[in-house]
Motif scaffolding. Sequence first.
Motif, PDB file in Angstrom:
ATOM      1  N   TRP A   1       3.377 -60.228   8.969  1.00  0.00           N
ATOM      2  CA  TRP A   1       4.536 -59.754  10.097  1.00  0.00           C
ATOM      3  C   TRP A   1       6.114 -60.066  10.020  1.00  0.00           C
ATOM      4  CZ3 TRP A   1       7.584 -58.574  14.405  1.00  0.00           C
ATOM      5  CH2 TRP A   1       8.403 -57.431  14.505  1.00  0.00           C
ATOM      6  N   ALA A   2       6.046 -60.811  11.001  1.00  0.00           N
ATOM      7  CA  ALA A   2       6.633 -62.034  11.238  1.00  0.00           C
ATOM      8  C   ALA A   2       8.284 -62.967   9.901  1.00  0.00           C
ATOM      9  CB  ALA A   2       6.411 -63.120  11.942  1.00  0.00           C
ATOM     10  N   ASP A   3       7.469 -62.259   8.538  1.00  0.00           N
ATOM     11  CA  ASP A   3       7.448 -63.371   7.304  1.00  0.00           C
ATOM     12  C   ASP A   3       8.532 -62.040   6.657  1.00  0.00           C
ATOM     13  OD1 ASP A   3       8.759 -64.281   4.684  1.00  0.00           O
ATOM     14  OD2 ASP A   3       6.854 -65.398   4.763  1.00  0.00           O
ATOM     15  N   PRO A   4       9.321 -61.826   7.090  1.00  0.00           N
ATOM     16  CA  PRO A   4      10.203 -59.912   5.909  1.00  0.00           C
ATOM     17  C   PRO A   4       9.718 -60.062   4.510  1.00  0.00           C
ATOM     18  CG  PRO A   4      11.639 -61.004   7.494  1.00  0.00           C
ATOM     19  CD  PRO A   4      10.669 -61.773   8.075  1.00  0.00           C
ATOM     20  N   SER A   5       9.695 -61.149   4.349  1.00  0.00           N
ATOM     21  CA  SER A   5       9.475 -61.130   2.627  1.00  0.00           C
ATOM     22  C   SER A   5       8.348 -61.455   2.178  1.00  0.00           C
ATOM     23  CB  SER A   5       9.826 -62.568   1.807  1.00  0.00           C
ATOM     24  OG  SER A   5       9.474 -63.969   2.807  1.00  0.00           O
ATOM     25  N   ARG A   6       6.823 -61.492   3.264  1.00  0.00           N
ATOM     26  CA  ARG A   6       5.377 -61.372   3.047  1.00  0.00           C
ATOM     27  C   ARG A   6       5.425 -59.796   3.693  1.00  0.00           C
ATOM     28  NH1 ARG A   6       2.926 -65.304   5.980  1.00  0.00           N
ATOM     29  NH2 ARG A   6       0.533 -63.937   4.735  1.00  0.00           N
ATOM     30  N   ALA A   7       5.888 -59.287   4.308  1.00  0.00           N
ATOM     31  CA  ALA A   7       5.272 -58.005   5.547  1.00  0.00           C
ATOM     32  C   ALA A   7       5.946 -56.784   4.879  1.00  0.00           C
ATOM     33  CB  ALA A   7       4.929 -58.080   6.410  1.00  0.00           C
ATOM     34  N   ALA A   8       6.938 -56.403   3.833  1.00  0.00           N
ATOM     35  CA  ALA A   8       7.535 -55.073   3.292  1.00  0.00           C
ATOM     36  C   ALA A   8       6.695 -54.141   4.241  1.00  0.00           C
ATOM     37  CB  ALA A   8       7.868 -54.447   1.556  1.00  0.00           C
TER      38      ALA A   8
END
Length: 219
Positions: free
Chosen positions: A180-187
């Motif tokens: 979740w902390a990585d917006p690119s991984r956690a849409a």
Amino acid sequence: MLHGIDVSSHQSTFDADGLAFVFIKATEGRSYINPKQTSQASRARKAGCVVGFYHFLWPGNISAQARYFVEKCASQKHDLLAVDWETTGSGTRASNAEKDRFIREVKKLRPTHRVMLYCNRNFWLNYDTTSYAGDGLWIADYVTAGKPRIKAKWRIHQYTDRPLDKDVANFSSKSALKAWADPSRAALTADEEAEDVGDVHTAEDVADGENGENVAGGA
């Protein structure tokens, strides 16, 4: 629920073993930088924790404060960022509009980071008028961990300040928090987006605030 803590320069040392995350005070206003933030972040990273940094917001000069925060905090890629919105040492507070603007400014400056709002229950019920918390609400209410007395969706709950600020995060695992902390991984899923849009104060929230049940907490 995941367990974590938040610290400032007052915590020269802390035990991060067994914790999932550590938030660290980085800056305040336009003149203060936590001189221990780099070593504190290093301690947390060595323990495998997700790291976050927060800025203590003062009223006025919001764009300058946002720039000061992102330039002076010791963050690395995908660290969590947060604004601490509460009463200042001078007894003043940033307005709701200033809080919202600060979050949006930081999101523009650091688009690869999640940007959150920290506030206590009193501020959320009585001073917030937009329910805007950026990418997630970090609520302070000193009750049972994971049971803050609000209706809005929250990500992190600060539930005590003894012997230091302790928190729980509403994630199933540390890997889920890291993703979740990585917006690119956690849409966000469509359901989650709908929940976020619907995060408004309820009549029960307001009634609780009027009944004097507010509990203030500092990050």
